[in-house]
Design an enzyme around this catalytic site. Sequence first.
Site, short mmCIF file in Angstrom:
data_model
loop_
_atom_site.label_atom_id
_atom_site.label_comp_id
_atom_site.label_asym_id
_atom_site.label_seq_id
_atom_site.Cartn_x
_atom_site.Cartn_y
_atom_site.Cartn_z
NE ARG A 261 -3.98 -24.86 14.56
CZ ARG A 261 -4.83 -24.69 13.54
NH1 ARG A 261 -5.53 -23.61 13.45
NH2 ARG A 261 -4.95 -25.63 12.64
CD GLU B 273 -11.64 -25.61 5.52
OE1 GLU B 273 -11.03 -25.20 6.51
OE2 GLU B 273 -12.13 -24.84 4.67
O1 PRP Z 1 -13.71 -28.50 11.84
P1 PRP Z 1 -12.63 -29.28 11.18
O2 PRP Z 1 -12.79 -29.35 9.69
O3 PRP Z 1 -12.45 -30.62 11.79
O4 PRP Z 1 -11.28 -28.48 11.41
C1 PRP Z 1 -10.91 -27.91 12.63
C2 PRP Z 1 -9.63 -28.47 13.15
O5 PRP Z 1 -8.56 -28.27 12.22
C3 PRP Z 1 -7.45 -27.70 12.91
O6 PRP Z 1 -6.63 -28.68 13.46
P2 PRP Z 1 -5.47 -29.46 12.70
O7 PRP Z 1 -5.92 -30.88 12.55
O8 PRP Z 1 -5.04 -28.73 11.48
O9 PRP Z 1 -4.35 -29.53 13.80
P3 PRP Z 1 -3.32 -28.51 14.48
O10 PRP Z 1 -4.07 -27.85 15.61
O11 PRP Z 1 -2.29 -29.44 14.98
O12 PRP Z 1 -2.82 -27.52 13.46
C4 PRP Z 1 -8.09 -26.88 14.01
O13 PRP Z 1 -7.17 -26.63 15.05
C5 PRP Z 1 -9.23 -27.77 14.43
O14 PRP Z 1 -8.80 -28.75 15.38
N1 ADE Z 2 -9.49 -22.81 7.56
C1 ADE Z 2 -8.93 -23.27 8.69
N2 ADE Z 2 -8.11 -22.47 9.42
C2 ADE Z 2 -7.55 -22.93 10.56
N3 ADE Z 2 -7.73 -24.17 11.02
C3 ADE Z 2 -8.53 -24.97 10.31
N4 ADE Z 2 -8.90 -26.24 10.52
C4 ADE Z 2 -9.69 -26.61 9.50
N5 ADE Z 2 -9.87 -25.61 8.63
C5 ADE Z 2 -9.15 -24.57 9.12
#
Ligand code: PRP
Ligand code: ADE
Length: 185
Positions: free
Chosen positions: A74, A111
């Site tokens: 994202r 997370e």
């Molecule tokens: O602060 P954190 O606990 O590290 O979480 C935040 C990250 O989690 C999500 O990515 P995700 O790895 O789910 O990837 P995506 O964008 O491919 O859905 C979001 O886009 C952040 O990059």
């Molecule tokens: N709660 C949340 N929503 C969207 N992206 C995330 N990445 C980690 N935690 C998330």
Amino acid sequence: MPETPDPQLSADFSTDLDRAASLIAELPDYPAPGIVFRDITPLLADGPALRATVDALIAPFLGSFDVVAGLEARGFLLASAAAYSTGAGLMPIRKAGKLPRPAVSVEYDLEYGSATVEAHDDLPKGSRVLLLDDVLATGGTLVAGRDLLRQLGYAVAGVAVLFEIEGLGGREFVNDPGLHTVFHS
Ligand SMILES: O=P(O)(O)OC[C@H]1O[C@H](OP(=O)(O)OP(=O)(O)O)[C@H](O)[C@@H]1O
Ligand SMILES: Nc1ncnc2[nH]cnc12
């Protein structure tokens, strides 16, 4: 989807940024029980809200970066828009195993799991890189991305995130007084 907001809808919001805040959806128990997932796809679908959000995301850093880095997946969406609008270069920071040439890797926890980010060494040393992502939760992803930039010899011009989830320790973990977030829980 019309290009300009519906007048009835916009009457309820004083700015495009106010409307953008309302377009971040909350999904309880996704992708796992207890997680409230913040989904930015409704915001992305609204042109003026998207533009106002990207402008607000990069505003404190204008003139201080040469390249915008986005974290897969994202973060790519925001970094591309920011790079195009400012004339900066774009650096995609990828999840493990997707790059065709040797890359620097950093492992991290987030997370709802763990992952690895990777990038090629394509920029001149000392390049000023602004790091962007959509959500700050525990901060694991952002810190890994920042470590990666530093390992590659780049200067981190700033770190900015569209939506900060409070109470998960992300801001403390990132530990950067210049950390900029547009919306928060
Ligand atoms: O602060 P954190 O606990 O590290 O979480 C935040 C990250 O989690 C999500 O990515 P995700 O790895 O789910 O990837 P995506 O964008 O491919 O859905 C979001 O886009 C952040 O990059
Ligand atoms: N709660 C949340 N929503 C969207 N992206 C995330 N990445 C980690 N935690 C998330």
